[in-house]
Design an enzyme around this catalytic site. Structure first.
Site, PDB file in Angstrom:
ATOM      1  N   ASP A  12       0.848  -1.310   0.145  1.00  0.00           N
ATOM      2  CA  ASP A  12       0.010  -0.052   0.097  1.00  0.00           C
ATOM      3  C   ASP A  12       0.824   1.081   0.083  1.00  0.00           C
ATOM      4  O   ASP A  12       1.959   0.909   0.303  1.00  0.00           O
ATOM      5  CB  ASP A  12      -0.989  -0.029   1.204  1.00  0.00           C
ATOM      6  CG  ASP A  12      -2.055   1.102   1.084  1.00  0.00           C
ATOM      7  OD1 ASP A  12      -2.274   1.606  -0.043  1.00  0.00           O
ATOM      8  OD2 ASP A  12      -2.797   1.119   2.066  1.00  0.00           O
ATOM      9  N   GLU A  52       1.629   3.981  -4.157  1.00  0.00           N
ATOM     10  CA  GLU A  52       1.165   2.538  -4.167  1.00  0.00           C
ATOM     11  C   GLU A  52       2.175   1.567  -4.947  1.00  0.00           C
ATOM     12  O   GLU A  52       2.324   0.534  -4.620  1.00  0.00           O
ATOM     13  CB  GLU A  52      -0.174   2.514  -4.674  1.00  0.00           C
ATOM     14  CG  GLU A  52      -1.453   3.183  -3.861  1.00  0.00           C
ATOM     15  CD  GLU A  52      -2.649   3.595  -4.328  1.00  0.00           C
ATOM     16  OE1 GLU A  52      -3.433   3.763  -3.786  1.00  0.00           O
ATOM     17  OE2 GLU A  52      -2.506   3.874  -5.853  1.00  0.00           O
ATOM     18  N   ASP A  76      -5.151  -2.567  -2.438  1.00  0.00           N
ATOM     19  CA  ASP A  76      -6.555  -2.266  -2.592  1.00  0.00           C
ATOM     20  C   ASP A  76      -6.427  -0.916  -3.408  1.00  0.00           C
ATOM     21  O   ASP A  76      -7.327  -0.262  -3.605  1.00  0.00           O
ATOM     22  CB  ASP A  76      -6.918  -1.814  -0.991  1.00  0.00           C
ATOM     23  CG  ASP A  76      -5.984  -0.706  -0.504  1.00  0.00           C
ATOM     24  OD1 ASP A  76      -5.820   0.433  -1.222  1.00  0.00           O
ATOM     25  OD2 ASP A  76      -5.618  -0.951   0.663  1.00  0.00           O
ATOM     26  N   ASP A 126      -1.116  -0.976   5.112  1.00  0.00           N
ATOM     27  CA  ASP A 126      -1.496   0.630   5.252  1.00  0.00           C
ATOM     28  C   ASP A 126      -0.855   0.984   6.739  1.00  0.00           C
ATOM     29  O   ASP A 126      -0.457   2.271   6.457  1.00  0.00           O
ATOM     30  CB  ASP A 126      -3.160   0.698   5.471  1.00  0.00           C
ATOM     31  CG  ASP A 126      -3.651   2.024   5.623  1.00  0.00           C
ATOM     32  OD1 ASP A 126      -3.448   2.820   4.991  1.00  0.00           O
ATOM     33  OD2 ASP A 126      -4.160   2.304   6.949  1.00  0.00           O
ATOM     34  N   HIS A 178      22.476 -25.504  20.983  1.00  0.00           N
ATOM     35  CA  HIS A 178      23.813 -25.948  21.120  1.00  0.00           C
ATOM     36  C   HIS A 178      24.002 -26.516  22.394  1.00  0.00           C
ATOM     37  O   HIS A 178      23.160 -26.360  23.202  1.00  0.00           O
ATOM     38  CB  HIS A 178      24.858 -24.668  20.871  1.00  0.00           C
ATOM     39  CG  HIS A 178      24.303 -23.537  22.039  1.00  0.00           C
ATOM     40  ND1 HIS A 178      24.790 -23.769  23.130  1.00  0.00           N
ATOM     41  CD2 HIS A 178      23.508 -22.435  21.862  1.00  0.00           C
ATOM     42  CE1 HIS A 178      24.299 -22.516  23.799  1.00  0.00           C
ATOM     43  NE2 HIS A 178      23.502 -21.948  23.266  1.00  0.00           N
ATOM     44  N   GLU A 254      21.364 -15.927  18.003  1.00  0.00           N
ATOM     45  CA  GLU A 254      20.677 -15.658  19.221  1.00  0.00           C
ATOM     46  C   GLU A 254      20.199 -14.160  19.304  1.00  0.00           C
ATOM     47  O   GLU A 254      20.768 -13.105  18.636  1.00  0.00           O
ATOM     48  CB  GLU A 254      21.435 -15.849  20.436  1.00  0.00           C
ATOM     49  CG  GLU A 254      20.832 -15.869  21.714  1.00  0.00           C
ATOM     50  CD  GLU A 254      19.254 -16.553  21.901  1.00  0.00           C
ATOM     51  OE1 GLU A 254      18.440 -16.207  21.161  1.00  0.00           O
ATOM     52  OE2 GLU A 254      19.505 -17.375  22.662  1.00  0.00           O
TER      53      GLU A 254
END
Length: 373
Positions: A12, A52, A76, A126, A178, A254
């Site tokens: 959007d 857009e 949209d 949006d 680990h 991590e």
């Protein structure tokens, strides 16, 4: 990279004034509706249509980063969808270069579909577009955490069946934490610090290797976080399953615990009580100078998409850390965020799950430790 990875791009853009201050947002989703990547940026002063198209281009680029082969675009914007589908002419000369750039990106995929959706089903993209405009206007700081992305249920592709047809085309993931380090034994937060395995950790990793080999010696790949404790664990596993080379995936690293690195839970609670309470309350909150679980989840989802694309139907060993493995299991089990603080993962614990091309998932085991006794 090989395989067939299908994703959804929701994009959007908007302009406050048309033309006016503008921004775009794009979200890349997997077949479960999980967010893999997000993109947003301000564009200065321009029109809604330019914004857009910019959102579409950003979404296609993000899908290409994941090595997607098939993309379902949902927007949209009737104009962008109809023009990209070839049903409407592009009369505005200012949009033609953007449409051409989008078409060039489309050509890189095996297949791309364009579907119009109502605005209420495009809320995630949006929200990102508005975030870009708000940041540019100074209404919110650029380092403020992103809200948890919510994708409307109607936008989420559904698996065809809960019952997998067979095991033959499933990708099996063997998730291994680990072996122990000195930080593990002391109960300290161990994020980006590159601490080695202890002698006990080496023994645990070798035991995990035996367990993995017992599950399957027909392993297609052994993937590891770049930190030494994971690389060493992965090397021992790879040797046991027939010498498969270890491949490093940076996104399996991590969580960055920032100022909490090397501290115990009690030390953090004493030194940062409010920050700790906020962190435990929301996955969008990061430790001071660290990384939120929400941010970890997004990069780990991207890693998962790449794994499924590169090794379809194979057995893949993933050697990582507590946070990434917990987040993978949380998503697989469709669990809430409380799961992250309730699940315990032992050093060298093994979890297994199967994922089918249609999106079905079966978690076979979580934190197996019998091999450590």
């Amino acid at each position: 990279m090989s395989g067939d990875l299908r994703v959804v791009v929701e994009a959007d853009g908007g302009s406050r004034g048309n033309p006016g201050p503008a921004g775009y947002g794009a979200v890349v989703l997997d077949t479960h509706g999980e967010v893999l990547l997000e993109r947003y940026a301000a564009l200065g002063t321009t029109t809604n249509n330019v914004a857009e198209y910019s959102g579409l281009i950003a979404g296609l680029r993000a899908a290409a980063e994941l090595n997607a082969t098939r993309v379902d675009v949902r927007m949209d914007s009737k104009l962008v969808i109809e023009q990209m589908s070839g049903r409407w002419q592009i009369k505005n000369p200012g949009l033609r270069p953007l449409a051409a750039e989008a078409a060039g990106l489309v050509a890189k995929f095996q297949a791309v579909t364009f579907d119009w959706i109502p605005r209420e089903r495009n809320t995630a993209a949006d929200a990102l577009a508005n975030r870009a405009m708000d940041e540019a206007a100074g209404k919110i700081p650029k380092d403020a955490p992103l809200p948890e992305t919510s994708v409307p249920e109607a936008s989420v592709p559904k698996p065809r069946s809960w019952a997998p047809p067979s095991l033959e085309n499933a990708t099996r993931l063997v998730l291994v934490r680990h072996g122990a380090t000195a930080m593990t034994a002391q109960g300290r937060y161990s994020g980006r610090g590159d601490v080695p395995l202890t002698d006990e950790g080496e023994a645990q990793a070798m035991a995990a290797a035996g367990r993995v080999a017992g599950l399957s010696r027909d392993v297609g790949a052994v993937l590891a976080s770049p930190l030494g404790r994971c690389v060493r664990t992965a090397e021992l596993i790879a040797a046991e399953v027939g010498g498969v080379p270890v491949t490093i995936m940076d996104d399996l690293i991590e969580c960055d615990f920032g100022l909490w690195e090397g501290k115990t839970f009690a030390e953090v609670q004493e030194g940062w009580p409010r920050e700790m309470a906020a962190w435990l309350e929301s996955t969008s909150v990061a430790p001071p100078q660290g990384e939120s679980f929400q941010a970890v989840a997004k990069r780990v989802r991207g890693a998962m998409a790449k794994i499924l694309s590169a090794y379809p139907g194979q057995v893949v060993v993933v050697v990582s850390h507590v946070s990434p493995i917990k987040l993978i299991l949380r998503d697989a089990l469709a669990a809430g965020d409380a799961f992250l603080h309730r699940l315990f993962l032992d050093a060298a614990g093994v979890s297994t799950m199967d994922i089918w091309p249609d999106g079905n998932i079966a978690v076979r085991s979580v934190n197996e430790t019998a091999h450590l006794r």
